[in-house]
Design a protein around this motif. Structure first.
Motif, PDB file in Angstrom:
ATOM      1  N   THR A 418      34.672  44.243  30.757  1.00 28.49           N
ATOM      2  CA  THR A 418      34.841  43.609  29.444  1.00 28.49           C
ATOM      3  C   THR A 418      33.515  43.398  28.712  1.00 28.49           C
ATOM      4  N   LYS A 420      30.144  44.083  26.565  1.00 29.82           N
ATOM      5  CA  LYS A 420      29.937  44.873  25.346  1.00 29.82           C
ATOM      6  C   LYS A 420      28.594  45.586  25.411  1.00 29.82           C
ATOM      7  N   ARG A 436      31.188  38.961  27.812  1.00 27.34           N
ATOM      8  CA  ARG A 436      32.208  38.524  26.842  1.00 27.34           C
ATOM      9  C   ARG A 436      33.271  37.713  27.582  1.00 27.34           C
ATOM     10  N   ARG A 438      35.647  35.550  26.677  1.00 23.36           N
ATOM     11  CA  ARG A 438      37.034  35.533  26.191  1.00 23.36           C
ATOM     12  C   ARG A 438      37.793  36.793  26.578  1.00 23.36           C
ATOM     13  N   ARG A 439      37.120  37.943  26.525  1.00 24.68           N
ATOM     14  CA  ARG A 439      37.774  39.194  26.880  1.00 24.68           C
ATOM     15  C   ARG A 439      38.173  39.183  28.358  1.00 24.68           C
ATOM     16  N   ALA A 440      37.284  38.663  29.198  1.00 22.65           N
ATOM     17  CA  ALA A 440      37.595  38.595  30.623  1.00 22.65           C
ATOM     18  C   ALA A 440      38.750  37.639  30.893  1.00 22.65           C
ATOM     19  N   LEU A 442      41.068  36.837  28.792  1.00 24.07           N
ATOM     20  CA  LEU A 442      42.284  37.403  28.217  1.00 24.07           C
ATOM     21  C   LEU A 442      42.948  38.361  29.192  1.00 24.07           C
ATOM     22  N   LYS A 443      42.158  39.101  29.934  1.00 26.66           N
ATOM     23  CA  LYS A 443      42.738  40.000  30.938  1.00 26.66           C
ATOM     24  C   LYS A 443      43.519  39.211  31.989  1.00 26.66           C
TER      25      LYS A 443
END
Length: 548
Positions: A418, A420, A436, A438-440, A442-443
């Motif tokens: 995740t 960038k 990142r 939030r991306r992690a 979210l997964k």
């Protein structure tokens, strides 16, 4: 590790641990020219401290109208005159996750029982001096000089912002802590002390439920991880389910050393976001490159400058910070009346024959505020990968709060997949990229995380097969290509499995070293984030490396 002898910066006159001598002539020519305008006799061989380098970078950005000056004291983009942006806001964490139920161990120079860790709720499970195990908790109620660094790293990660009314919370403000001091009474951090601290974690991690170890200290020697006691203990802890995070270092000219050089330790480099939420992070002078074993480090980068950290209470610095901020709020008349007391608590340069007018006094206060970085009476801004690493440790605590069963393999996969990739930072400096959170998360929340028993690639010697796998819930087709099949595309097609997993088994190729990647939907090449062995692909990306 022996404490580095202090040297004096030829520009600001401050004592620092090291000077920077290496400049990127194309990108920093304007900085060099700016320095020579003010210091004509200065040359690159004289060196400069990181604080001055950052100052001249910022000054140029302001002149180019890329970075407006907000407030009269700090030439950085801030929402208020004295405000450094909170770290959690800058790396965009999800404030619903606070590391609750997760224990982080900090192995560092020393510690102080800071209000941001104990006042609201004492979250320190255990605090020990590994160099003097007989010392009690009372020792840490005194602000010893060794306490500065460890107090800062632990509060950056897990402070609850008590001294700032919650503004400067860490990334994991509800995490519990185990703090291990490794600097001895001779001001040295030795390999033996770090090994003893890690061995203590091996023996006690189950008692305290330690899930993360943060090391913003390291060894001096450039040796293979096979020969390093620190690395071997770190890898041992990873095998039993503990995540190890280590600072990469702050010198672009030196090789990354234990523990950050170990294959499965998450090594953290740094970037600079100019304290600006709209800025694209750019390079910081953190260590990078290959280790003695040929591994590329770091794996990730995080913010390494403009980090809010506590001023050690009951020290001269704390008294000076309080005096500075008190004096700045006084009226002109009050300031002149109070000035003799101000001079007792603040280190001003000799003023010669300068008349002590109100204007001159306020100029002295502003200059001293810049020099000390005391942006409030309780906090200063600091820089170094020592403070980037705790940010990542805090993020891992958030991930473990969301899904406690995550092991180090899956934590690595989440963070690396995740991250960038930053456009203007060489891939060897940033690894998989900028963290990142939030991306992690979210997964995890989307249930895209599949727990795996082993990392890719997995060599099954009894079957004479190698298994590769990748997680991608959006792909329609994924193929494996590498030097073992002359990079033929759409030949080794991977099999889709449950929950977005893909896998393929191929016969073990002849003995040798091979590079490979995954091709997603015939248009996007990605590396195998579960494989710690990689090399640059020549296109600001990575090839994964398979050794047979």
């Amino acid at each position: 590790m022996n404490e580095t002898t202090a040297v004096t910066c030829p520009l600001c006159g401050d004592e620092v641990h090291k000077l920077i001598y290496r400049f990127h002539l194309e990108s920093e020519r304007l900085v060099i020219d700016k320095i020579k305008e003010q210091f004509p006799e200065w040359t690159k061989n004289d060196g400069i401290c990181s604080r001055c380098l950052d100052y001249y970078h910022t000054e140029l950005l302001m002149q180019q109208r890329m970075l407006p000056e907000i407030g009269p004291f700090f030439p950085v983009k801030s929402p208020d005159d004295f405000i450094i942006l909170p770290s959690a806001l800058r790396i965009d964490t999800d404030v619903r996750f606070t590391g609750k139920g997760v224990t982080i161990c900090f192995i560092d120079s020393g510690f102080y029982l800071h209000d941001d860790l104990i006042k609201t709720s004492n979250r320190i499970k255990k605090i020990i001096d590994i160099t003097h195990p007989d010392r009690t908790e009372d020792f840490f109620n005194t602000p010893h000089p060794s306490a500065w660094h460890g107090t800062m790293t632990s509060v950056v990660c897990a402070g609850d912002g008590y001294c700032s009314n919650g503004l400067y919370k860490g990334i994991a403000p509800d995490a519990e802590l185990v703090l291990i001091k490794v600097q001895d009474d001779n001001n040295q951090i030795t390999t033996d002390s770090i090994c003893k601290a890690l061995q203590w974690v091996v023996e006690n991690h189950l008692i305290h439920n330690i899930k993360i170890v943060n090391l913003s200290v390291g060894a001096d020697e450039n040796i293979s991880y096979h020969e390093s006691g620190i690395d071997q203990l770190a890898e041992q802890l990873i095998k039993v389910g503990i995540n190890i995070v280590a600072a990469a270092g702050n010198d672009t000219q030196v090789m990354i050393k234990p523990p950050a050089n170990a294959p499965n330790v998450i090594s953290i480099g740094g970037v600079d976001d100019a304290n600006d939420l709209t800025a694209v992070p750019f390079s910081y002078h953190s260590s990078f490159g290959t280790t003695v074993d040929g591994l590329y480090k770091p794996e990730l980068v995080a913010n390494a400058i403009w980090i809010a950290a506590p001023i050690l209470p009951r020290t001269y610095e704390a008294e000076e910070a309080a005096t500075l901020h008190y004096a700045l709020q006084l009226s002109d008349k009050e300031l002149m009346q109070f000035w003799p007391d101000v001079q007792k608590n603040i280190l001003f340069p000799e003023n010669g024959n300068e008349k002590m007018s109100v204007t001159y006094c306020r100029q002295l206060l502003a200059k001293r505020l810049m020099q000390t970085k005391f942006f409030s009476k309780h906090y200063m801004h600091v820089d170094g990968t020592s403070f980037a690493a705790p940010l990542v440790s805090g993020v891992i605590a958030q991930l473990l709060q969301a899904k406690p069963e995550l092991d180090p393999l899956n934590i690595r996969r989440l963070l690396f997949s995740t991250a960038k990739r930053l456009p203007d930072v060489p891939v060897v400096k940033q690894g998989y990229g900028y963290i990142r959170p939030r991306r992690a998360l979210l997964k995890i929340l989307n249930r895209e995380v599949v727990m795996k028993k082993h990392a890719s690639p997995f060599i099954n010697r009894p079957k004479r097969m190698i298994e590769f796998h990748i997680q991608n819930s959006c792909a329609h087709q994924i193929s494996l290509a590498g030097s073992f099949n002359y990079w033929a595309q759409d030949v080794l097609l991977m099999e889709p499995c449950a929950n977005g997993s893909w896998k393929i088994e191929i016969p073990i190729p002849p003995q040798g070293t091979y590079t490979y990647k995954f091709l997603i939907d015939d248009k996007m090449w990605v590396e195998d984030v579960e494989n710690p062995v990689r090399e640059p692909d020549g296109f600001n990306g990575w090839n994964s490396v398979l050794n047979v």
